[in-house]
Scaffold this motif. Structure first.
Motif, PDB file in Angstrom:
ATOM      1  N   ALA A   1       0.930  -1.010   0.045  1.00  0.00           N
ATOM      2  CA  ALA A   1      -0.153  -0.090   0.019  1.00  0.00           C
ATOM      3  C   ALA A   1       0.932   1.299  -0.035  1.00  0.00           C
ATOM      4  CB  ALA A   1      -0.944  -0.025   1.142  1.00  0.00           C
ATOM      5  N   ARG A   2       1.947   1.307   0.779  1.00  0.00           N
ATOM      6  CA  ARG A   2       2.809   2.440   0.927  1.00  0.00           C
ATOM      7  C   ARG A   2       3.427   2.753  -0.397  1.00  0.00           C
ATOM      8  NH1 ARG A   2       5.034   0.808   4.990  1.00  0.00           N
ATOM      9  NH2 ARG A   2       6.904  -0.275   4.270  1.00  0.00           N
ATOM     10  N   ASN A   3       3.854   1.690  -1.076  1.00  0.00           N
ATOM     11  CA  ASN A   3       4.643   1.752  -2.329  1.00  0.00           C
ATOM     12  C   ASN A   3       3.477   2.178  -3.521  1.00  0.00           C
ATOM     13  OD1 ASN A   3       7.169   1.038  -1.858  1.00  0.00           O
ATOM     14  ND2 ASN A   3       6.860  -1.073  -1.830  1.00  0.00           N
ATOM     15  N   MET A   4       2.378   1.716  -3.492  1.00  0.00           N
ATOM     16  CA  MET A   4       1.408   2.139  -4.434  1.00  0.00           C
ATOM     17  C   MET A   4       1.077   3.678  -4.426  1.00  0.00           C
ATOM     18  SD  MET A   4       0.568  -0.349  -6.398  1.00  0.00           S
ATOM     19  CE  MET A   4       2.564  -0.588  -5.993  1.00  0.00           C
ATOM     20  N   GLY A   5       1.113   4.093  -3.157  1.00  0.00           N
ATOM     21  CA  GLY A   5       1.013   5.644  -2.977  1.00  0.00           C
ATOM     22  C   GLY A   5       2.154   6.359  -3.476  1.00  0.00           C
ATOM     23  N   ARG A   6       3.375   5.820  -3.148  1.00  0.00           N
ATOM     24  CA  ARG A   6       4.678   6.411  -3.840  1.00  0.00           C
ATOM     25  C   ARG A   6       4.505   6.391  -5.337  1.00  0.00           C
ATOM     26  NH1 ARG A   6       9.486   3.130  -1.990  1.00  0.00           N
ATOM     27  NH2 ARG A   6      10.590   4.795  -3.073  1.00  0.00           N
ATOM     28  N   ALA A   7       4.123   5.362  -5.924  1.00  0.00           N
ATOM     29  CA  ALA A   7       3.813   5.088  -7.335  1.00  0.00           C
ATOM     30  C   ALA A   7       2.873   6.026  -7.943  1.00  0.00           C
ATOM     31  CB  ALA A   7       3.351   3.706  -7.638  1.00  0.00           C
ATOM     32  N   VAL A   8       1.829   6.522  -7.299  1.00  0.00           N
ATOM     33  CA  VAL A   8       1.018   7.283  -7.726  1.00  0.00           C
ATOM     34  C   VAL A   8       1.509   8.787  -7.752  1.00  0.00           C
ATOM     35  CG1 VAL A   8      -1.050   8.672  -7.069  1.00  0.00           C
ATOM     36  CG2 VAL A   8      -1.248   6.188  -7.052  1.00  0.00           C
ATOM     37  N   GLU A   9       2.420   9.116  -6.609  1.00  0.00           N
ATOM     38  CA  GLU A   9       3.141  10.237  -6.626  1.00  0.00           C
ATOM     39  C   GLU A   9       4.203  10.523  -7.862  1.00  0.00           C
ATOM     40  OE1 GLU A   9       6.131  12.781  -3.888  1.00  0.00           O
ATOM     41  OE2 GLU A   9       5.174  10.903  -3.095  1.00  0.00           O
TER      42      GLU A   9
END
Length: 609
Positions: A28-36
């Motif tokens: 989940a944390r990496n998906m947020g970074r991916a969106v950024e």
């Protein structure tokens, strides 16, 4: 369904697979970074368009593809019988897939409805066959794309050029929609993504943003680790000097490495669409170094990477300030009146133009000519003709009129599209989905080191060669002279490469018949670059000899004799037999009595687009 335990890859149903080890919080944390990171990449793409620094070429390309495929659809749908047959063919394929899938679910060992080509690297992961979900996706994709390609092949009533364009666009769409390109439909990508909890996507989107920035709003796909190579340091390192320079080219002369050299020097005219050092990569691959080591005095043209100052230079200026100026300087430096000339790709086309122009003037300084993957007859010029109809050329001319040149990235993208399944999608997946840096590869580093195309020159080339095929017809006018290749009577060594996507072997074969002198047609294995850059020490590929290029290419190939390894020694034997006289190498110091302008590879080759 049974699992095949013979492979080293763990099946997804295995308890030890990444599916059972997902760190949901990290994912989940990496998906947020991916969106950024994705937002940054989108901003990098939009920014040049908002301030007017980037155009709308993608929309033009999509428009042409939609129009072309619309005409194809119209052909099939306006005839009810044809439409029913097309639908029935697709339905038959999917019924076979459905039946084989049901049999497999019931535990039966049934052959698949569609299988990929064994050479297709996209579907080599065992899960494409072992896991029924991925196997179904793979087969559905193959059935659909092969059906679409058959629609094009069977559209006999379409204009040939329109059908060629439709075939090209269908192949581009097929390559783009492959399930191997997406995480949810590629077992290898899914495995890697879950094993890294999405960290690969973050890295990939960061690289995507960097590559859009590098392309100033366009994606400049990295195909090699660019930090590994440096022109003049570990590429283009054959010792030599810049012995002449004008606004169009630098002339390089290489220092002899043998005690004696052949008296007759050679002049290499490379393409200006790319940089000359494809012929001087790492020392073990360098054609130039190999030539020097055989005792040849080698001169090479290094073309300027043009900007708006060269916008009004056409073929005549490139001929006059390129090979003709080089011949003048070679005569002054060596005192020789006879030169053996070599031309590669469009550099070979310019050499053929130069030979016809010199024949019209009675200039006999070039005593033999060698052509590497060169077209002079463009009737069968392959997929590049997709970009060379009147509408496409007018679009290119409008772009060039803005700055006086066509950006190097545009040509690089066009060449990559000719082999998108090998030169685009594997790198998109590896770089931006797997998040992996590409490995260092000198040839792909060179491929990305693109050059600009001057406006007048490129327009002349597209119109006179690809669109109107005037050179082979004896209708091309350069420098006030109407060119006739039948007046070229010197010996010619004409090399084609069997898998060439830029200068197809059939096209080179047809063009070989345009010359009046003796022609040695040679067919090398591999493609436009690897077939030419094939040092004997590597022992790779092969070449075919089959006598003069008479009759059809298929007839010639049927009786041609295959020889293992590189064609380079065959060419050198042909060259040396014409002029075997030698002189001491001390008489071939680069520049002669004049002070050189600098060390090879010179300054022009280092200018980036």
């Amino acid at each position: 369904m049974k699992n095949d335990k013979t492979s080293g890859e763990k099946p997804f149903t295995d308890a030890a697979s990444p599916f059972g080890q997902i760190d949901v919080e990290a994912l989940a944390r990496n998906m947020g970074r991916a969106v950024e990171e994705g937002g940054k990449a989108m901003a990098a793409y939009l920014r040049p368009r908002e301030d007017g620094r980037a155009g709308n070429e993608l929309a033009d390309s999509v428009s042409d593809a939609v129009t072309t495929l619309g005409r194809l659809a119209e052909y099939w749908l306006t005839d009810s019988q044809r439409a029913v047959e097309a639908q029935a063919n697709l339905a038959t394929g999917f019924m076979a897939l459905w039946a084989s899938s049901l049999q497999r679910m019931a535990g039966e060992n049934t052959p698949p409805a569609a299988e990929p080509d064994p050479r297709d690297a996209r579907f080599r992961d065992p899960e494409w066959s072992r896991n029924q979900y991925f196997d179904l996706l793979k087969q559905a994709y193959l059935i659909t794309t092969r059906w679409a390609e058959k629609l094009v092949r069977d559209a006999d009533g379409l204009d040939p050029h329109l059908r060629h364009k439709a075939d090209f666009y269908v192949r581009q769409i097929s390559a783009a929609l492959s399930p191997s390109n997406f995480i949810a439909t590629n077992p290898s990508l899914l495995r890697d993504t879950l094993a890294e909890n999405g960290e690969n996507i973050v890295r990939g989107l960061h690289m995507l943003k960097e590559d859009i920035d590098a392309g100033e709003g366009e994606l400049k796909i990295r195909q090699s680790d660019t930090s590994t190579f440096d022109v003049g340091v570990n590429l283009a390192t054959t010792p030599g000097k810049v012995v002449f320079r004008n606004a169009t080219m630098e002339l390089l002369q290489y220092a002899p490495s043998t005690q004696n050299v052949l008296k007759r020097p050679i002049l290499i005219c490379p393409p200006w669409i790319n940089k000359f050092y494809v012929l001087d990569l790492t020392p073990e691959k360098s054609f130039i170094k190999w030539c020097v080591d055989q005792g040849l005095t080698v001169f090479v043209i290094s073309w300027v990477n043009p900007d708006e100052k060269q916008r009004h230079k056409g073929f005549f200026e490139y001929m006059k300030e390129g090979p003709l100026a080089a011949l003048d300087e070679i005569g002054k430096i060596t005192g020789e009146k006879d030169v053996a000339a070599v031309g590669y790709c469009v550099g070979g086309t310019l050499l053929a133009v130069t030979l016809a122009w010199m024949a019209a003037q009675g200039d006999t300084r070039i005593s033999s000519a060698t052509f590497f993957a060169t077209q002079v007859d463009f009737e069968q010029a392959g997929d590049l003709k997709v970009f060379a109809d009147e509408d496409q050329i007018q679009s290119i001319e409008r772009k060039m009129a803005e700055h006086g040149y066509l950006a190097g990235s545009k040509m690089a993208a066009a060449f990559n599209m000719l082999r998108s399944q090998e030169l685009i999608w594997p790198y998109l997946v590896n770089n931006y989905v797997r998040g992996k840096q590409p490995t260092p590869f000198d040839l792909l580093y060179w491929n990305a080191d693109s050059t600009r195309m001057p406006e007048k020159n490129h327009s002349f080339y597209l119109r006179n060669c690809y669109l109107e095929n005037r050179l082979s017809k004896g209708e091309m006018v350069v420098g006030g002279a109407t060119l006739d290749l039948r007046k070229v009577t010197i010996p010619v060594y004409n090399l084609a490469t069997r898998e060439d996507h830029i200068a197809p072997a059939t096209s080179v074969f047809t063009g070989a018949g345009a010359f009046a002198g003796p022609v040695r047609y040679v067919l090398a294995g591999s493609g436009h670059i690897a077939g030419v850059i094939n040092p004997p020490a590597r022992g790779k590929y092969q070449y075919w000899l089959g006598g003069p290029p008479a009759g059809t290419y298929a007839d010639w190939l049927e009786v041609a004799v295959e020889h293992p390894g590189s064609w380079w020694p065959d060419w050198f034997a042909w060259l040396k037999a014409q002029a075997p006289a030698e002189i001491p190498a001390a008489r071939r110091r680069p520049g002669g009595r004049r002070k050189p302008l600098g060390d090879a590879p010179g300054s022009y080759v280092k200018v980036k687009s």
